[in-house]
Motif scaffolding. Structure first.
Motif, PDB file in Angstrom:
ATOM      1  N   TYR A  75       0.837  -1.162   0.146  1.00  6.41           N
ATOM      2  CA  TYR A  75      -0.059   0.100   0.111  1.00  6.41           C
ATOM      3  C   TYR A  75       0.796   1.268  -0.074  1.00  6.41           C
ATOM      4  CZ  TYR A  75      -3.435  -3.399   1.514  1.00  6.41           C
ATOM      5  OH  TYR A  75      -4.263  -4.398   1.487  1.00  6.41           O
ATOM      6  N   LEU A  76       0.267   2.372  -0.268  1.00  6.32           N
ATOM      7  CA  LEU A  76       0.592   3.544  -0.316  1.00  6.32           C
ATOM      8  C   LEU A  76      -0.238   4.555   0.468  1.00  6.32           C
ATOM      9  CD1 LEU A  76       2.167   4.378  -3.916  1.00  6.32           C
ATOM     10  CD2 LEU A  76       3.499   3.785  -1.902  1.00  6.32           C
ATOM     11  N   VAL A  77       0.237   5.510   1.210  1.00  4.91           N
ATOM     12  CA  VAL A  77      -0.468   6.480   1.875  1.00  4.91           C
ATOM     13  C   VAL A  77      -0.011   7.793   1.163  1.00  4.91           C
ATOM     14  CG1 VAL A  77      -1.008   7.755   3.862  1.00  4.91           C
ATOM     15  CG2 VAL A  77      -0.771   5.352   4.057  1.00  4.91           C
ATOM     16  N   CYS A  78      -1.021   8.473   0.492  1.00  3.06           N
ATOM     17  CA  CYS A  78      -0.617   9.556  -0.480  1.00  3.06           C
ATOM     18  C   CYS A  78      -1.075  10.651   0.468  1.00  3.06           C
ATOM     19  CB  CYS A  78      -1.532   9.563  -1.829  1.00  3.06           C
ATOM     20  SG  CYS A  78      -1.034   8.256  -3.020  1.00  3.06           S
ATOM     21  N   ARG A  79      -0.157  11.784   0.704  1.00  9.16           N
ATOM     22  CA  ARG A  79      -0.427  13.174   1.283  1.00  9.16           C
ATOM     23  C   ARG A  79      -0.785  14.102   0.065  1.00  9.16           C
ATOM     24  NH1 ARG A  79       4.132  13.628   5.447  1.00  9.16           N
ATOM     25  NH2 ARG A  79       2.615  14.689   6.309  1.00  9.16           N
ATOM     26  N   CYS A  80      -2.037  14.402   0.316  1.00  7.99           N
ATOM     27  CA  CYS A  80      -2.923  15.133  -0.644  1.00  7.99           C
ATOM     28  C   CYS A  80      -3.589  16.452  -0.348  1.00  7.99           C
ATOM     29  CB  CYS A  80      -3.997  14.313  -1.433  1.00  7.99           C
ATOM     30  SG  CYS A  80      -3.542  12.807  -1.955  1.00  7.99           S
ATOM     31  N   GLU A  81      -3.811  17.447  -1.163  1.00  2.00           N
ATOM     32  CA  GLU A  81      -4.305  18.545  -0.969  1.00  2.00           C
ATOM     33  C   GLU A  81      -5.710  18.319  -1.810  1.00  2.00           C
ATOM     34  OE1 GLU A  81      -3.782  23.328  -1.538  1.00  2.00           O
ATOM     35  OE2 GLU A  81      -2.379  21.865  -2.455  1.00  2.00           O
ATOM     36  N   GLU A  82      -6.953  18.726  -1.296  1.00  2.00           N
ATOM     37  CA  GLU A  82      -8.130  18.934  -1.984  1.00  2.00           C
ATOM     38  C   GLU A  82      -8.124  20.114  -2.751  1.00  2.00           C
ATOM     39  OE1 GLU A  82     -12.767  18.013  -1.732  1.00  2.00           O
ATOM     40  OE2 GLU A  82     -11.828  18.149   0.200  1.00  2.00           O
ATOM     41  N   ILE A  83      -8.468  19.941  -4.095  1.00  2.00           N
ATOM     42  CA  ILE A  83      -8.341  21.109  -5.080  1.00  2.00           C
ATOM     43  C   ILE A  83      -9.796  21.254  -5.896  1.00  2.00           C
ATOM     44  CG2 ILE A  83      -5.878  21.122  -5.341  1.00  2.00           C
ATOM     45  CD1 ILE A  83      -6.287  19.533  -7.988  1.00  2.00           C
ATOM     46  N   GLU A  84      -9.929  22.293  -6.424  1.00  2.00           N
ATOM     47  CA  GLU A  84     -11.165  22.627  -7.232  1.00  2.00           C
ATOM     48  C   GLU A  84     -10.924  21.656  -8.402  1.00  2.00           C
ATOM     49  OE1 GLU A  84     -14.006  24.070  -6.311  1.00  2.00           O
ATOM     50  OE2 GLU A  84     -13.072  24.419  -4.223  1.00  2.00           O
ATOM     51  N   PRO A  85     -12.116  20.871  -8.925  1.00  2.00           N
ATOM     52  CA  PRO A  85     -11.799  20.024 -10.102  1.00  2.00           C
ATOM     53  C   PRO A  85     -11.843  20.847 -11.438  1.00  2.00           C
ATOM     54  CG  PRO A  85     -13.925  19.711  -9.180  1.00  2.00           C
ATOM     55  CD  PRO A  85     -13.210  20.555  -8.243  1.00  2.00           C
TER      56      PRO A  85
END
Length: 65
Positions: free
Chosen positions: A55-65
């Motif tokens: 598995y991977l844990v992705c560190r993300c930022e929610e953005i406007e699509p």
């Protein structure tokens, strides 16, 4: 998991709002996007949480699509 904090690396500050778990893959690159429904997330980094290559844990930022 929803989190929100700023992280600095190499002089760049990024906003991290979510950690998203996914199956291991080798073709990820910073800036790629993940989508779910109408939501989009920019990948800022990732890690293998237990170093098993499953598995991977992705560190993300929610953005406007």
């Amino acid at each position: 998991v929803s989190i929100a904090f700023d992280e600095e690396a190499n002089g760049e500050v990024v906003r991290l709002t979510h950690e998203i778990w996914m199956r291991m893959r080798s073709d990820l690159a910073p800036g790629m996007r993940l989508t779910r429904g109408g939501r989009a997330f920019r990948i800022n980094g990732w890690r293998d949480p237990d170093e098993t290559g499953r598995y991977l844990v992705c560190r993300c930022e929610e953005i406007e699509p």
